[in-house]
Design a protein around this motif. Structure first.
Motif, PDB file in Angstrom:
ATOM      1  N   GLU A 105      45.234  28.806  18.951  1.00  0.00           N
ATOM      2  CA  GLU A 105      44.221  29.509  19.746  1.00  0.00           C
ATOM      3  C   GLU A 105      43.326  30.412  18.903  1.00  0.00           C
ATOM      4  O   GLU A 105      42.405  31.033  19.424  1.00  0.00           O
ATOM      5  CB  GLU A 105      44.908  30.354  20.829  1.00  0.00           C
ATOM      6  CG  GLU A 105      45.753  29.549  21.805  1.00  0.00           C
ATOM      7  CD  GLU A 105      44.907  28.690  22.723  1.00  0.00           C
ATOM      8  OE1 GLU A 105      43.953  29.213  23.322  1.00  0.00           O
ATOM      9  OE2 GLU A 105      45.187  27.477  22.823  1.00  0.00           O
ATOM     10  N   ARG A 109      45.358  36.922  20.295  1.00  0.00           N
ATOM     11  CA  ARG A 109      44.780  35.648  20.726  1.00  0.00           C
ATOM     12  C   ARG A 109      43.823  35.075  19.682  1.00  0.00           C
ATOM     13  O   ARG A 109      43.998  33.938  19.241  1.00  0.00           O
ATOM     14  CB  ARG A 109      44.034  35.846  22.058  1.00  0.00           C
ATOM     15  CG  ARG A 109      44.933  36.190  23.225  1.00  0.00           C
ATOM     16  CD  ARG A 109      45.621  34.941  23.812  1.00  0.00           C
ATOM     17  NE  ARG A 109      44.688  34.213  24.671  1.00  0.00           N
ATOM     18  CZ  ARG A 109      44.280  32.961  24.463  1.00  0.00           C
ATOM     19  NH1 ARG A 109      44.698  32.294  23.413  1.00  0.00           N
ATOM     20  NH2 ARG A 109      43.438  32.367  25.282  1.00  0.00           N
ATOM     21  N   GLY A 113      46.192  33.641  17.053  1.00  0.00           N
ATOM     22  CA  GLY A 113      46.218  32.336  17.711  1.00  0.00           C
ATOM     23  C   GLY A 113      47.347  32.110  18.689  1.00  0.00           C
ATOM     24  O   GLY A 113      47.693  30.962  18.982  1.00  0.00           O
ATOM     25  N   HIS A 154      49.094  31.761  22.326  1.00  0.00           N
ATOM     26  CA  HIS A 154      48.661  31.361  23.659  1.00  0.00           C
ATOM     27  C   HIS A 154      48.696  32.565  24.598  1.00  0.00           C
ATOM     28  O   HIS A 154      49.448  33.523  24.391  1.00  0.00           O
ATOM     29  CB  HIS A 154      49.567  30.258  24.212  1.00  0.00           C
ATOM     30  CG  HIS A 154      49.442  28.958  23.482  1.00  0.00           C
ATOM     31  ND1 HIS A 154      48.347  28.141  23.604  1.00  0.00           N
ATOM     32  CD2 HIS A 154      50.300  28.329  22.623  1.00  0.00           C
ATOM     33  CE1 HIS A 154      48.522  27.063  22.839  1.00  0.00           C
ATOM     34  NE2 HIS A 154      49.685  27.159  22.237  1.00  0.00           N
TER      35      HIS A 154
END
Length: 337
Positions: free
Chosen positions: A133, A164, A168, A170
């Motif tokens: 992400e 986030r 990255g 979720h």
């Protein structure tokens, strides 16, 4: 190959060495995470130690449903949020450069606690790739401009954006880390991205910086050093963008625009006040320890650390930090003649 399950079992039984082996691969990246959250190298180190102590004392609560890394990030994030709420931040200081009368600033800074992060420590933080992400480049995510913009976000928005967009994770994982809901995380992320856009130049507004240690960067830095050390204000100003800025935490004075920065440089760099610049790197950017000659025997006293932000073949920002940051970069307080 390290058997993590065996190490967890041994650590739970009181084996401190096993715990050390377990967390060591994550230590540096956790410190960088705390730095992004807090904006201060010293505060980040304190938060890291608090995180590791909490993990050691609470290892029985690690259920191994998520990875150890995710569990550690949960602890670190919440320790940093607690530190932000406690508001134990450095206060703004008075002007601290002897024998120099500062020109009138164009603005006042909001972040007296901001400190640089030594590049020498970043290599150990790159052991884990960002999750799927992530949308912020890792070089950008440690830059002074990015870290400064982060500090101006509300704490939970700051935490969500880092987890986030930088790391990255979720939304579901972030919700678990913050004891929140996916909807709340998504809402906070939307607001954080909007807030960040308002504080950072868009990609079309500024030329990209030369690649680190590239011939273009080395040439620009060499010109800057020659101008600074020779007190050639005209040559120095010629290297600046029209919208260049100068800030100097914890001193709140800020200068925006080439004319204002030229007046500032003329007050700091002048004949009879000779500087030597010792190169280093901070936040992925060129930086210099500033040493001024204070005695006939050639003794040079450290006065601070200057970090440059580059745009194309120009300098678009200069951030001066006080000399107390020099030891973090392995630099001495003074140089002999």
């Amino acid at each position: 190959m390290i058997d993590e399950t065996d190490l967890v079992a041994r650590a739970r039984a009181g084996d401190g060495d096993a715990f050390g082996v377990l967390v060591e691969p994550h230590r540096r990246e956790l410190q960088v995470h705390c730095y992004r959250m807090l904006g201060s190298f010293q505060d980040a180190e304190d938060a890291l130690q608090d995180t590791l102590l909490s993990a050691w004392q609470g290892l029985d609560s690690f259920e191994e449903r998520a990875s150890l890394r995710t569990w550690l990030y949960r602890i670190a994030t919440n320790r940093c949020l607690n530190a932000r709420r406690a508001a134990r931040r450095r206060r703004a200081k008075e002007w601290d450069i002897p024998d120099v009368e500062p020109p009138e600033p164009t603005g006042m800074g909001e972040l007296p606690w901001l400190e640089p992060y030594p590049d020498a420590l970043l290599a150990g933080a790159a052991t884990a790739s960002p999750g799927p992400e992530a949308r912020t480049e890792q070089a950008e995510a440690i830059s002074l401009a990015f870290v400064t913009a982060l500090q101006l976000l509300p704490p939970r928005q700051l935490a969500v954006l880092i987890l986030r967009d930088v790391l990255g994770y979720h939304a579901r994982e972030v919700a678990g880390m913050l004891d929140s809901t996916v909807g709340s995380v998504d809402s906070a992320l939307k607001r954080a991205r909007a807030g960040l856009r308002g504080r950072l130049p868009s990609s079309g507004e500024r030329e990209p910086a030369p690649a680190p240690d590239s011939p273009a960067e080395r040439a620009l830095v060499a010109r800057f050093v020659r101008a600074y050390e020779s007190a050639d204000i005209a040559a120095l100003v010629d290297l600046l963008t029209e919208d260049v800025t100068v800030s100097m935490p914890p001193i709140p004075f800020e200068y925006a625009g080439r004319d204002a920065v030229a007046r500032f440089c003329a007050a700091i760099i002048r004949p009879g006040r000779t500087y030597d610049l010792v190169p280093t790197r901070a936040n992925g950017q060129p930086a210099f320890a500033l040493y001024v000659r204070v005695a006939d025997d050639g003794l040079r006293q450290g006065t601070g650390l200057l970090v440059l932000d580059l745009s194309g073949d120009r300098v678009c920002a200069m951030t001066r930090f006080e000399r107390s940051v020099l030891p973090s970069f392995g630099l001495p307080p003074s140089l002999p003649g």
